[in-house]
Write a protein that holds these residues in place. Structure first.
Motif, short mmCIF file in Angstrom:
data_model
loop_
_atom_site.label_atom_id
_atom_site.label_comp_id
_atom_site.label_asym_id
_atom_site.label_seq_id
_atom_site.Cartn_x
_atom_site.Cartn_y
_atom_site.Cartn_z
N THR A 43 0.79 -1.29 -0.04
CA THR A 43 0.04 -0.03 -0.06
C THR A 43 0.80 1.25 0.03
OG1 THR A 43 -0.08 -0.17 2.46
CG2 THR A 43 -2.09 -1.01 1.12
N ASN A 44 1.87 1.32 0.75
CA ASN A 44 2.83 2.41 0.65
C ASN A 44 3.36 2.69 -0.43
OD1 ASN A 44 2.36 3.01 3.48
ND2 ASN A 44 4.17 1.79 4.24
N LYS A 45 3.99 1.65 -1.05
CA LYS A 45 4.81 1.70 -2.61
C LYS A 45 3.59 2.20 -3.51
CE LYS A 45 7.21 -0.72 -5.99
NZ LYS A 45 7.74 -2.17 -6.47
N ALA A 46 2.48 1.77 -3.51
CA ALA A 46 1.33 2.26 -4.30
C ALA A 46 0.96 3.61 -4.20
CB ALA A 46 0.15 1.23 -4.39
N MET A 47 0.88 4.07 -3.02
CA MET A 47 0.37 5.24 -2.76
C MET A 47 1.87 6.23 -3.27
SD MET A 47 -2.19 6.14 -1.24
CE MET A 47 -1.75 7.78 -0.46
N GLU A 48 3.26 5.91 -2.98
CA GLU A 48 4.38 6.53 -3.51
C GLU A 48 4.27 6.72 -5.17
OE1 GLU A 48 7.66 4.58 -1.99
OE2 GLU A 48 7.29 5.22 0.20
N GLU A 49 3.78 5.51 -5.74
CA GLU A 49 3.84 5.68 -7.14
C GLU A 49 2.85 6.57 -7.54
OE1 GLU A 49 3.44 1.68 -8.42
OE2 GLU A 49 5.53 1.04 -8.12
N MET A 50 1.64 6.58 -7.00
CA MET A 50 0.59 7.32 -7.57
C MET A 50 0.85 9.05 -7.41
SD MET A 50 -3.55 7.73 -5.82
CE MET A 50 -2.54 8.75 -4.73
N ILE A 51 1.54 9.24 -6.11
CA ILE A 51 1.79 10.84 -5.76
C ILE A 51 2.85 10.89 -6.87
CG2 ILE A 51 3.05 12.14 -4.15
CD1 ILE A 51 1.71 10.46 -1.84
N LYS A 52 3.74 10.24 -7.28
CA LYS A 52 4.78 10.65 -8.47
C LYS A 52 4.13 10.85 -9.73
CE LYS A 52 9.14 9.01 -10.20
NZ LYS A 52 10.12 7.80 -10.15
N ARG A 53 3.16 10.08 -9.94
CA ARG A 53 2.44 10.14 -11.33
C ARG A 53 1.45 11.33 -11.26
NH1 ARG A 53 0.14 5.19 -15.12
NH2 ARG A 53 -0.70 6.65 -16.65
N TYR A 54 0.93 11.49 -9.99
CA TYR A 54 -0.20 12.69 -10.01
C TYR A 54 0.32 13.48 -9.04
CZ TYR A 54 -3.00 9.19 -12.64
OH TYR A 54 -3.54 8.09 -13.55
N PRO A 55 1.17 14.54 -9.16
CA PRO A 55 1.52 15.42 -8.22
C PRO A 55 0.71 16.19 -7.52
CG PRO A 55 2.89 15.56 -10.10
CD PRO A 55 1.69 14.75 -10.45
N GLN A 56 0.78 16.32 -6.21
CA GLN A 56 -0.09 16.83 -5.27
C GLN A 56 -0.68 18.24 -5.38
OE1 GLN A 56 0.34 16.29 -1.09
NE2 GLN A 56 -1.61 16.69 -0.52
N GLU A 57 0.44 18.94 -6.05
CA GLU A 57 0.23 20.09 -6.26
C GLU A 57 -0.86 20.53 -7.61
OE1 GLU A 57 4.28 19.18 -8.04
OE2 GLU A 57 3.09 18.92 -6.09
N ASP A 58 -0.74 19.56 -8.36
CA ASP A 58 -1.60 19.63 -9.64
C ASP A 58 -2.91 18.63 -9.45
OD1 ASP A 58 0.33 20.79 -11.04
OD2 ASP A 58 1.27 19.03 -11.68
N ASN A 59 -2.89 17.92 -8.10
CA ASN A 59 -3.92 17.15 -7.80
C ASN A 59 -4.59 16.83 -6.59
OD1 ASN A 59 -4.59 15.39 -10.80
ND2 ASN A 59 -2.21 15.48 -10.39
N PRO A 60 -5.00 18.14 -6.02
CA PRO A 60 -5.27 18.29 -4.50
C PRO A 60 -6.18 17.53 -3.98
CG PRO A 60 -6.10 20.07 -5.72
CD PRO A 60 -5.11 19.42 -6.74
N TYR A 61 -7.02 16.74 -4.88
CA TYR A 61 -7.97 15.94 -4.39
C TYR A 61 -8.05 14.53 -5.03
CZ TYR A 61 -10.10 20.42 -2.86
OH TYR A 61 -10.30 21.72 -2.17
N PHE A 62 -8.31 13.52 -4.56
CA PHE A 62 -8.44 12.24 -5.15
C PHE A 62 -9.56 12.31 -6.25
CE2 PHE A 62 -6.18 10.22 -1.85
CZ PHE A 62 -5.72 9.08 -2.48
N GLU B 45 -9.52 8.77 -11.76
CA GLU B 45 -8.31 8.36 -12.29
C GLU B 45 -7.30 7.51 -11.32
OE1 GLU B 45 -5.08 9.35 -15.69
OE2 GLU B 45 -6.69 10.79 -15.39
N MET B 46 -7.10 8.61 -10.31
CA MET B 46 -5.84 8.10 -9.38
C MET B 46 -6.44 7.12 -8.60
SD MET B 46 -5.37 12.08 -7.97
CE MET B 46 -4.58 11.85 -6.56
N ILE B 47 -7.83 6.78 -8.17
CA ILE B 47 -8.33 5.69 -7.33
C ILE B 47 -8.19 4.59 -8.38
CG2 ILE B 47 -10.30 4.72 -6.48
CD1 ILE B 47 -11.18 7.50 -5.73
N ALA B 48 -8.40 4.65 -9.53
CA ALA B 48 -8.11 3.46 -10.35
C ALA B 48 -6.66 3.00 -10.52
CB ALA B 48 -8.87 3.70 -11.71
N PHE B 49 -5.85 4.03 -10.67
CA PHE B 49 -4.54 3.70 -10.64
C PHE B 49 -3.88 2.99 -9.34
CE2 PHE B 49 -0.14 4.78 -9.52
CZ PHE B 49 0.56 4.52 -10.97
#
Length: 364
Positions: free
Chosen positions: A318-337, A340-344
């Motif tokens: 779960t931690n690795k998946a979260m890190e990969e998601m944050i890397k792919r969808y930077p928080q500054e560009d995606n402040p909310y879930f 697409e992020m949930i599916a990833f």
């Protein structure tokens, strides 16, 4: 303070740090007020090394924390193939395996380096092989094995001496009089062959542990009424021994305990003293390891370790998946879930869960 072996005064020049429970098996309790450098060198590392070697498979599976380095890899087998288990339970082929089926050659390896080595061997037999092309077209995939076989043993003179040394250190650490342990020093040094050190496997646990507790425990008990002085040693819940320091003890009652959780790296106390009945000390203390009883207890320990490693693996996934998601969808560009992020995130977690735990879903 004086060295309990030679009685020389301990100074900054001759003192040495001594782990009471071996650091190689995750022990943290230590002191510089036990033994001098010269006497410590007489004990040598051979005794401690044997105990550490026997318990290394458990240290490896739990990836116990040590002051320096990690537990050694453990050799195992899977379908007649040699497997290396790295600290924390990660497994890989120890070497490349080659299988020729007519004109087709199968190479199975854990790393590209192993595959290259195997291909070089094949090229000597088949000079026309294009190793670079074969490597480029090789299939890379990740698999999790359903089960492997590990060989393990416990006991013997050196291990018994290491347990005896542990007990003596704990006694002196708690202010014990060295006169009660002088007769044990020749045994620890290997000069004498016998001491009152026994395997101890009672029918029930001496104290409560929850399903994810794995402890190192030391109990020091001095009972002037029955005149015995002993240390109970329990490592990883299931490696249990009793060391009699004296059967002529006639001073004040003693009770000292030490419990260290190798999973949480915490020291704690039980609210009530852990007592071993005198009749149980006699009934369940043996010179020889009860293999059947030991295997039962070892199975219980491995089941407990399995639950812990599964929890750790779930956390890692779960931690690795979260890190990969944050890397792919930077928080500054995606402040909310987003969907697409949930599916990833769901896809990454699902894939790793299946790879890690599919063997648990297989039915006979």
């Amino acid at each position: 303070m004086n060295c309990y072996v030679c009685n020389s005064e301990l100074t900054k020049e001759n003192e040495t740090e001594e782990h009471i429970i071996l650091n190689a098996i995750g022990g943290k309790l230590k002191s510089r007020s036990l033994i001098c450098k010269d006497c410590n060198s007489k004990f040598g590392s051979r005794v401690d090394n044997k105990l550490a070697e026997q318990l290394n498979p458990i240290c490896n599976l739990l990836d116990v924390k040590r002051d320096r380095g990690k537990p050694q890899n453990v050799k195992a087998t899977y379908k007649n193939k040699e497997i290396l288990i790295e600290p924390g339970g990660k497994m890989k082929l120890a070497r490349a395996y080659t299988h020729e089926d007519g004109k087709v050659v199968h190479i199975e390896s854990a790393t590209e380096g192993q595959a290259v080595k195997a291909l070089r061997g094949l090229k000597r037999k088949y000079p026309s092989l294009n190793t670079e092309e074969l490597l480029e077209n090789a299939k890379r995939k990740k698999e999790y094995l359903d089960s492997v076989s590990i060989s393990m043993n416990f006991g013997g003179k050196e291990t018994t001496r290491a347990i005896c040394k542990m007990a003596v250190n704990f006694f002196i650490f708690n202010g014990g009089d060295p006169k009660y342990i002088k007769q044990l020093l020749p045994f620890i040094l290997g000069i004498e062959e016998e001491a009152e050190v026994y395997f101890f496997y009672p029918r029930s646990e001496l104290f409560y542990k929850n399903e994810k507790d794995i402890l190192h425990t030391l109990l020091l008990v001095g009972d002037p009424n029955h005149r015995y002085l002993y240390v109970y040693v329990e490592l990883f819940n299931e490696f249990k021994m009793v060391v009699y320091l004296s059967k002529e003890y006639d001073e004040e009652p003693i009770y000292e305990s030490y419990h260290y959780n190798v999973i949480t790296n915490q020291v704690f106390d039980y609210s009530t003293p852990v007592r071993i009945q005198r009749k149980d000390l006699k009934k369940y203390s043996t010179n020889e390891l009860d293999i059947k009883r030991f295997q039962e207890r070892l199975k219980s320990l491995l089941q407990r370790i399995d639950k812990i490693t599964v929890d750790r693996r779930i956390s890692e996934i779960t931690n690795k998946a979260m890190e990969e998601m944050i890397k792919r969808y930077p928080q500054e560009d995606n402040p909310y879930f987003t969907e697409e992020m949930i599916a990833f995130l769901s896809e990454r977690v699902a894939v790793e869960f299946v790879l890690s735990f599919q063997n648990r879903l297989n039915t006979p």
